[in-house]
Design an enzyme around this catalytic site. Structure first.
Site, PDB file in Angstrom:
ATOM      1  N   SER A   1       1.545 -51.453  48.245  1.00 45.59           N
ATOM      2  CA  SER A   1       1.882 -52.525  49.173  1.00 45.59           C
ATOM      3  C   SER A   1       3.380 -52.578  49.467  1.00 45.59           C
ATOM      4  CB  SER A   1       1.363 -53.843  48.606  1.00 45.59           C
ATOM      5  OG  SER A   1       1.209 -54.756  49.636  1.00 45.59           O
TER       6      SER A   1
ATOM      7  N   HIS B   1      -7.197 -55.162  49.309  1.00 43.13           N
ATOM      8  CA  HIS B   1      -5.810 -54.726  49.126  1.00 43.13           C
ATOM      9  C   HIS B   1      -5.507 -54.685  47.623  1.00 43.13           C
ATOM     10  CE1 HIS B   1      -1.624 -54.501  50.497  1.00 43.13           C
ATOM     11  NE2 HIS B   1      -1.305 -55.406  49.598  1.00 43.13           N
TER      12      HIS B   1
END
Ligand code: GCU
Length: 443
Positions: free
Chosen positions: A280, A421
């Site tokens: 990320s 995610h």
């Protein structure tokens, strides 16, 4: 004050996100005040800057021109317009101390060591603690994954011997607390961040594993500059970054390179086979570290999204405008200019990926992480391919998202998987396959 309140609000939002994402779909901290598009037919037309045209208009026709002329130009353009200038590589007083060595860590699987890296001669100044495992049964020197962690070193793997020191509070990020107390206070977050790592799998595959806590470089909130390694480079009297100065992503990436400085000196590690990895915002960081520092032999950017592997010009999911509004401290202040005119940005994600060439780079995306714009990463990889081709290396060869769980592995690798995610065990299995393919043979 307002900035600090925003920072707090973001961290509170972050906490909720982590809590929610433990069992369900990740809720992305989109800002409703910005229009966010999730319809590919409305993602817009754009023209990407050509990675193979020099600023003077000449074409780049060979690898030497790329390396000597275009590469430095692009690094400069990324510095000027997105991440800010990296002021200086290692400082003259950089030194380290190895401590907490255990040859029988993880039930004998590995040798653990920790290294305190002091950035200057002053040991009371900023420093960074690196946790390293070397698989005992592997032939030395080993290839190694150097990873950046969102949480303290005691969340990396279940090893009671880790001396994790202090970390920043999760809800009041300007407060430091013992890492052990952090885990007690935020057990769910600790569990979530721990699930990023597959240390034993990595070691069993013959790779070393090293981790750095990103908060050692800078705590991740709007007031983090107060406690950042960036202060080491301030001019006398300077208290805030000047326009053009680097942001937190630059500082975290700098930390990865300082980790590499140590690894070059560790005879257990093959410093020609160090893979830099992050997830990320730390995937963005890994890409920027790998782009700048060619000592990294491979880059893995997991769900790195916008200002990472996904094209900023592809109007889908997060945008340049919303990312800067939410996380201005990650970037050079110059990046703000492009919020309403991303087409004016002199670079885009394809060139960030291209800066890794000819070294292998692995990207991935998740079905329930549309915020990160999975297709935008494919389109960026596709537009980076001509640079890899200059070196006789192969790009992804696709312009659409591949089916789920069907990784593509050339010199650029990619997979799209179901789920949220996160960094999953499946992701690590692919990183290892890709690393085996590119680095094992180089022993
Ligand atoms: C936010 C941000 C993303 C970033 C992510 C993360 O969602 O908008 O750009 O990748 O946080 O780092 O978890």
């Amino acid at each position: 004050m307002v900035k600090r309140l925003c920072g707090v609000a973001l961290w509170a939002a972050g906490l909720i996100v982590v809590a929610l994402s433990l069992g369900t779909t990740r809720l992305c901290p989109q800002k409703p005040k910005f229009a966010i598009n999730y319809d590919e037919s409305k993602a817009g037309n754009y023209t990407l800057p050509n990675p193979l045209v020099l600023q003077n208009g000449e074409r780049v026709r060979d690898a030497a021109t790329w390396t000597e002329k275009r590469r430095p130009e692009l690094i400069h353009l990324f510095e000027e317009n997105i991440y800010g200038r990296t002021p200086q590589r290692r400082l003259p007083g950089l030194h380290w101390k190895v401590f907490n060595v255990d040859r029988h860590a993880l039930h004998g699987l590995a040798t653990r060591k920790q290294v305190m890296i002091y950035f200057t001669r002053n040991e009371d100044g900023p420093k960074m603690d690196m946790l390293i495992y070397i698989p005992n049964s592997a032939r030395k020197p080993v290839p190694l994954f150097l990873c950046m962690s969102f949480a303290g070193l005691n969340t990396i793997v279940n090893d009671p011997g880790i001396e994790a020191g202090e970390v920043w509070s999760f809800t009041a990020p300007w407060v430091r607390m013992p890492a052990a107390a952090w885990v007690k206070k935020y057990p769910q977050a600790a569990l979530k961040f721990s699930s990023d790592w597959q240390v034993k799998k990595v070691l069993n595959d013959g790779y070393g594993f090293a981790a750095i806590y990103y908060g050692d470089l800078e705590p991740d909130f709007s007031g983090g500059i107060k406690y950042s390694v960036r202060r080491l480079f301030f001019k006398p009297g300077q208290t805030e970054p000047a326009p053009g100065d680097w942001g937190a992503i630059g500082a975290w990436a700098w930390g990865l390179s300082r980790g590499m400085d140590y690894l070059e000196a560790d005879s257990d590690v093959d410093h020609h086979r160090v893979i830099v990895m992050g997830h990320s915002r730390l995937g963005k960081t890994a890409l920027w570290a790998g782009a700048q520092d060619t000592r990294f032999a491979m880059v893995v950017a997991n769900c790195s999204g916008k200002a990472g592997a996904s094209l900023l010009r592809h109007n889908y999911g997060e945008t340049a405008k919303s990312i800067y509004a939410s996380f201005p401290w990650w970037f050079s202040q110059n990046f703000q200019r492009y919020g309403d005119q991303v087409d004016q940005l002199p670079v885009d994600a394809h060139e960030l990926i291209a800066l890794i060439a000819p070294r292998p780079v692995y990207l991935d995306a998740a079905e329930k992480d549309q915020w990160a714009d999975p297709l935008g990463a494919i389109l960026a990889a596709d537009a980076a391919a001509p640079v890899f081709n200059l070196f006789g290396e192969q790009g992804l060869g696709i312009t659409k998202l591949p089916p789920l769980d069907q990784p593509i592995m050339h010199t650029i690798g990619f997979h799209y998987r179901p789920g949220i995610h996160a960094v999953t065990e499946y992701d690590w299995e692919q990183f290892l396959r890709f690393a085996d393919m590119h680095l094992k043979k180089r022993n």
